[in-house]
Design a protein around this motif. Structure first.
Motif, mmCIF file in Angstrom:
data_model
loop_
_atom_site.group_PDB
_atom_site.id
_atom_site.type_symbol
_atom_site.label_atom_id
_atom_site.label_comp_id
_atom_site.label_asym_id
_atom_site.label_seq_id
_atom_site.Cartn_x
_atom_site.Cartn_y
_atom_site.Cartn_z
ATOM 1 N N ASP A 144 0.805 -1.232 0.139
ATOM 2 C CA ASP A 144 0.062 -0.009 0.027
ATOM 3 C C ASP A 144 0.675 1.325 -0.045
ATOM 4 N N ALA A 185 1.652 6.477 -7.873
ATOM 5 C CA ALA A 185 0.183 5.779 -7.520
ATOM 6 C C ALA A 185 -0.891 6.549 -8.269
ATOM 7 N N ASN A 186 -1.916 6.096 -8.422
ATOM 8 C CA ASN A 186 -3.250 7.145 -8.613
ATOM 9 C C ASN A 186 -4.301 6.858 -7.495
ATOM 10 N N ASP A 187 -4.148 6.114 -6.506
ATOM 11 C CA ASP A 187 -5.265 5.817 -5.716
ATOM 12 C C ASP A 187 -4.650 5.912 -4.237
ATOM 13 N N GLY A 188 -3.716 6.901 -3.989
ATOM 14 C CA GLY A 188 -3.548 7.251 -2.652
ATOM 15 C C GLY A 188 -2.288 6.459 -2.083
ATOM 16 N N LYS A 189 -1.516 5.434 -2.985
ATOM 17 C CA LYS A 189 -0.520 4.649 -2.529
ATOM 18 C C LYS A 189 0.971 5.544 -2.111
ATOM 19 N N HIS A 195 -7.669 14.138 2.753
ATOM 20 C CA HIS A 195 -7.924 13.341 1.480
ATOM 21 C C HIS A 195 -8.737 14.128 0.659
ATOM 22 N N THR A 196 -9.420 15.097 1.015
ATOM 23 C CA THR A 196 -10.253 16.103 -0.072
ATOM 24 C C THR A 196 -9.637 17.476 0.150
ATOM 25 N N ASN A 250 -0.575 14.998 -2.452
ATOM 26 C CA ASN A 250 -1.343 13.795 -3.073
ATOM 27 C C ASN A 250 -0.239 13.201 -3.704
ATOM 28 N N ASP A 251 -0.674 12.190 -4.554
ATOM 29 C CA ASP A 251 0.044 11.186 -5.088
ATOM 30 C C ASP A 251 0.936 11.942 -6.044
ATOM 31 N N MET A 299 2.440 -0.124 -13.952
ATOM 32 C CA MET A 299 2.639 0.568 -12.588
ATOM 33 C C MET A 299 3.894 0.271 -12.212
#
Length: 439
Positions: A94, A99-103, A211-212, A227-228, A268
């Motif tokens: 993780d 990444a593009n999903d928070g990893k 996260h936002t 962010n990522d 990836m």
């Protein structure tokens, strides 16, 4: 009782408990360092270069159990003494560089959580550093405006100090500096007004835990979040921030690179290797100053042509070993440093050191002679499977476990204890991935 070792009780306990648990102690590793003097000497030279404004990337490569994680902890100890800010994080399924999903931001958060300085070697030093920097700005503002240090802390001068904070941040940062400065101003406001929540929110933003954008705007009035895509810019900002406070530089250690190798989609995986390449290029082309990255992984992670770093051509050309290097003639100045296993003499010295620390920790004197330590080693190294599977980690753990048994049962027959040792293959099943289909 053995008293000739200069060690703190806290360090002794950490060493014994961690090694029995099969992990590297966070503190005190310098007391159990054996056979790594050339690597350390080369590292100290590299640190000096980074202190003088260069940047550096090193890859510490060794087989499972050969002491990579140990080496990184040792580098920490050396760097902290040289007044570096240090952070450690592990790659996990993780946590990664791209990444593009928070990893990727999860990796950044792990780095920020583990920030250490000499007075806080175990990590969690970010609030201490923030307050130290703010104190410096307060003092400079007071002197410049001829205001007393007591008065300057009143809310009356809040805006004056905040504008100085912003000005100073703008001078040292590049990408994302405005939001970075705004958040530090908010941290200062919380500091002066005793508003714990505001300070917590500012730290939450700096650690990449929002996260936002909506939530961050509501709490802190900033437009962006970490962010990522921008976390590396934030690490570079922090590096400049730490150096402006008088630190030598920022050293980031990233262990368990096997978890990048394990990424199942080749696209990836390549994106992660591309990120390593861009960090490498930034550091060696002088685009960043005072930044030091250390990566640790196994030989397979480096050399596997299908999934390893060598599968990415631009990295392979940079990381191939100096072709004039041999086992006897080493080049420690190159980016890749291969950690050779400890030889039997070095392991003997290490076990002796551990016996001394064990005795110091338990305020006793173990009834085990040098000859018996050699007998223990002989038993271990002659067991079936030893040549293939035995790692220093297992030797150390078994030795300490035996000392523990003897401490509580002094009449036991040592030879029988040594004879009962079994060798297990403790290597993770990490390279059976060649059967995985590429997605």
């Amino acid at each position: 009782m053995t008293n000739n070792i200069n060690i703190k009780p806290k360090e002794a306990t950490a060493i014994i408990n961690s090694l029995i648990g099969g992990v590297v102690p966070k503190i005190g590793v310098q007391h159990i360092t054996v056979g790594r003097s050339e690597e350390i000497a080369a590292f100290v030279t590299a640190l000096e270069d980074v202190r003088n404004g260069h940047s550096m990337v090193k890859f510490w490569i060794g087989d499972f159990g050969s002491g990579k994680s140990f080496m990184l902890h040792l580098l920490n100890t050396v760097a902290l003494k040289q007044k570096f800010v240090v952070a450690n994080a592990d790659f996990t399924p993780d946590n990664r560089l791209y990444a593009n999903d928070g990893k990727a931001v999860a990796l950044y958060t792990a780095i920020m959580d583990n920030i250490a300085i000499q007075t806080k070697p175990e990590g969690g030093a970010l609030p201490t550093l923030m307050e130290k920097w703010i104190e410096q700005v307060i003092t400079q503002t007071a002197e410049k405006n001829n205001i007393s240090l007591t008065q300057i802390r009143s809310e009356e001068y809040l805006n004056l100090v905040q504008s100085n904070i912003m000005k100073t941040i703008n001078e040292i940062t590049e990408v994302g500096g405005f939001d970075f400065g705004t958040v530090i101003m908010k941290y200062y406001e919380g500091y002066i007004k005793d508003d714990d929540q505001l300070r917590k929110n500012a730290l939450k933003w700096l650690k990449g835990e929002y996260h936002t954008k909506t939530e961050a705007k509501q709490d802190l009035g900033v437009r962006e979040i970490v962010n990522d895509l921008n976390f590396y810019d934030m690490l570079k900002n922090f590096c400049k921030f730490f150096v402006s406070m008088g630190y030598s530089g920022f050293m980031i250690n990233l262990d368990e690179a096997i978890n990048l190798y394990k990424i199942s989609t080749s696209v990836m995986r390549e994106k992660n290797y591309e990120k390593i390449l861009s960090i490498y290029n930034d550091c060696f082309q002088g685009k960043v100053a005072n930044l030091f990255f250390n990566f640790a992984g196994t030989k397979e992670v480096l050399e596997n042509e299908r999934r390893g770093l060598f599968s990415y051509h631009a990295l392979k050309s940079r990381l191939e070993t100096n072709r004039f290097e041999t086992a006897g003639v080493r080049d420690f100045a190159q980016p890749v440093i291969r950690l050779l296993p400890l030889d039997h003499n070095e392991i003997f010295v290490l076990l002796n050191k551990l016996k001394d620390i064990f005795d110091f920790n338990y305020k006793m004197e173990s009834d085990i002679t040098d000859e018996e330590i050699l007998q223990f080693m002989e038993e271990m190294f002659n067991k079936p499977g030893a040549a293939e599977f035995l790692t220093p980690r297992e030797v150390i753990r078994d030795f300490l476990n035996i000392l523990n048994i003897l401490r509580q049962n002094p009449d036991l027959d040592k030879s029988k204890l040594f004879g009962d040792i079994e060798i297990r293959d403790e290597r993770p099943n990490e390279f059976s991935l060649d059967n995985i289909e590429e997605l």
